[in-house]
Design a protein around this motif. Structure first.
Motif, PDB file in Angstrom:
ATOM      1  N   UNK A 225       8.305  11.253  -3.367  1.00 42.48           N
ATOM      2  CA  UNK A 225       8.088  11.381  -4.797  1.00 42.48           C
ATOM      3  C   UNK A 225       8.565  12.777  -5.166  1.00 42.48           C
ATOM      4  N   UNK A 226       9.597  12.863  -6.003  1.00 42.18           N
ATOM      5  CA  UNK A 226      10.168  14.140  -6.406  1.00 42.18           C
ATOM      6  C   UNK A 226       9.562  14.526  -7.755  1.00 42.18           C
ATOM      7  N   UNK A 227       8.985  15.736  -7.815  1.00 40.36           N
ATOM      8  CA  UNK A 227       8.338  16.222  -9.037  1.00 40.36           C
ATOM      9  C   UNK A 227       8.847  17.612  -9.378  1.00 40.36           C
ATOM     10  N   UNK A 228       9.008  17.868 -10.665  1.00 38.36           N
ATOM     11  CA  UNK A 228       9.320  19.223 -11.109  1.00 38.36           C
ATOM     12  C   UNK A 228       8.081  20.095 -10.877  1.00 38.36           C
TER      13      UNK A 228
ATOM     14  N   UNK B 182       0.844  -1.177   0.000  1.00 33.13           N
ATOM     15  CA  UNK B 182       0.000   0.000   0.000  1.00 33.13           C
ATOM     16  C   UNK B 182       0.892   1.244   0.000  1.00 33.13           C
ATOM     17  N   UNK B 183       0.455   2.258  -0.726  1.00 33.26           N
ATOM     18  CA  UNK B 183       1.163   3.535  -0.783  1.00 33.26           C
ATOM     19  C   UNK B 183       0.229   4.610  -0.270  1.00 33.26           C
ATOM     20  N   UNK B 184       0.694   5.449   0.633  1.00 31.74           N
ATOM     21  CA  UNK B 184      -0.127   6.536   1.164  1.00 31.74           C
ATOM     22  C   UNK B 184       0.734   7.713   1.569  1.00 31.74           C
TER      23      UNK B 184
ATOM     24  N   UNK C 241       4.449   6.880   2.328  1.00 28.76           N
ATOM     25  CA  UNK C 241       4.733   5.725   3.168  1.00 28.76           C
ATOM     26  C   UNK C 241       4.357   4.471   2.376  1.00 28.76           C
ATOM     27  N   UNK C 242       5.327   3.604   2.177  1.00 24.05           N
ATOM     28  CA  UNK C 242       5.080   2.327   1.510  1.00 24.05           C
ATOM     29  C   UNK C 242       4.941   1.270   2.589  1.00 24.05           C
ATOM     30  N   UNK C 243       3.852   0.519   2.562  1.00 21.01           N
ATOM     31  CA  UNK C 243       3.600  -0.526   3.567  1.00 21.01           C
ATOM     32  C   UNK C 243       3.442  -1.869   2.881  1.00 21.01           C
ATOM     33  N   UNK C 244       4.165  -2.856   3.413  1.00 23.50           N
ATOM     34  CA  UNK C 244       4.036  -4.215   2.890  1.00 23.50           C
ATOM     35  C   UNK C 244       4.459  -5.205   3.971  1.00 23.50           C
ATOM     36  N   UNK C 245       3.567  -6.108   4.260  1.00 23.98           N
ATOM     37  CA  UNK C 245       3.881  -7.132   5.250  1.00 23.98           C
ATOM     38  C   UNK C 245       4.228  -6.591   6.621  1.00 23.98           C
ATOM     39  N   UNK C 246       3.602  -5.497   7.008  1.00 22.53           N
ATOM     40  CA  UNK C 246       3.828  -4.938   8.341  1.00 22.53           C
ATOM     41  C   UNK C 246       5.020  -4.006   8.425  1.00 22.53           C
ATOM     42  N   UNK C 247       5.782  -3.885   7.346  1.00 20.90           N
ATOM     43  CA  UNK C 247       6.933  -2.987   7.342  1.00 20.90           C
ATOM     44  C   UNK C 247       6.577  -1.704   6.604  1.00 20.90           C
ATOM     45  N   UNK C 248       6.938  -0.561   7.185  1.00 19.70           N
ATOM     46  CA  UNK C 248       6.700   0.738   6.565  1.00 19.70           C
ATOM     47  C   UNK C 248       8.033   1.362   6.168  1.00 19.70           C
TER      48      UNK C 248
END
Length: 76
Positions: free
Chosen positions: A35-38, A1-3, A23-30
């Motif tokens: 995200x870098x944007x012009x 999940x991404x939030x 925050x990237x979450x997968x399998x209980x790990x965050x």
């Protein structure tokens, strides 16, 4: 999940880009990433989000850029 990374604000980078904390979450790990944007990419994202929100009533605590939409919808 991404939030959104809670409690972290969007910031300007040294080369005038914008960094959106995520925050990237997968399998209980965050993992916190950015995200870098012009500025141009940020404007395109902003426009895409505005179009996606079209027709949805903004909340009362909406940011300034949505206040005109709020006023038009609440005062019909």
């Amino acid at each position: 999940m991404i939030g959104r990374a809670s409690g972290r604000a969007i910031r300007r980078t040294e080369d005038d880009c914008l960094a959106l904390p995520l925050c990237l979450s997968r399998g209980g790990a965050d993992v916190l990433v950015e995200l870098i944007m012009t500025p141009a990419e940020s404007e395109l994202l902003h426009a895409a989000l505005c179009h996606a929100l079209d027709g949805h009533l903004p909340p009362l605590d909406a940011p300034e850029c949505r206040k005109g939409v709020q006023e038009n919808l609440y005062h019909r």
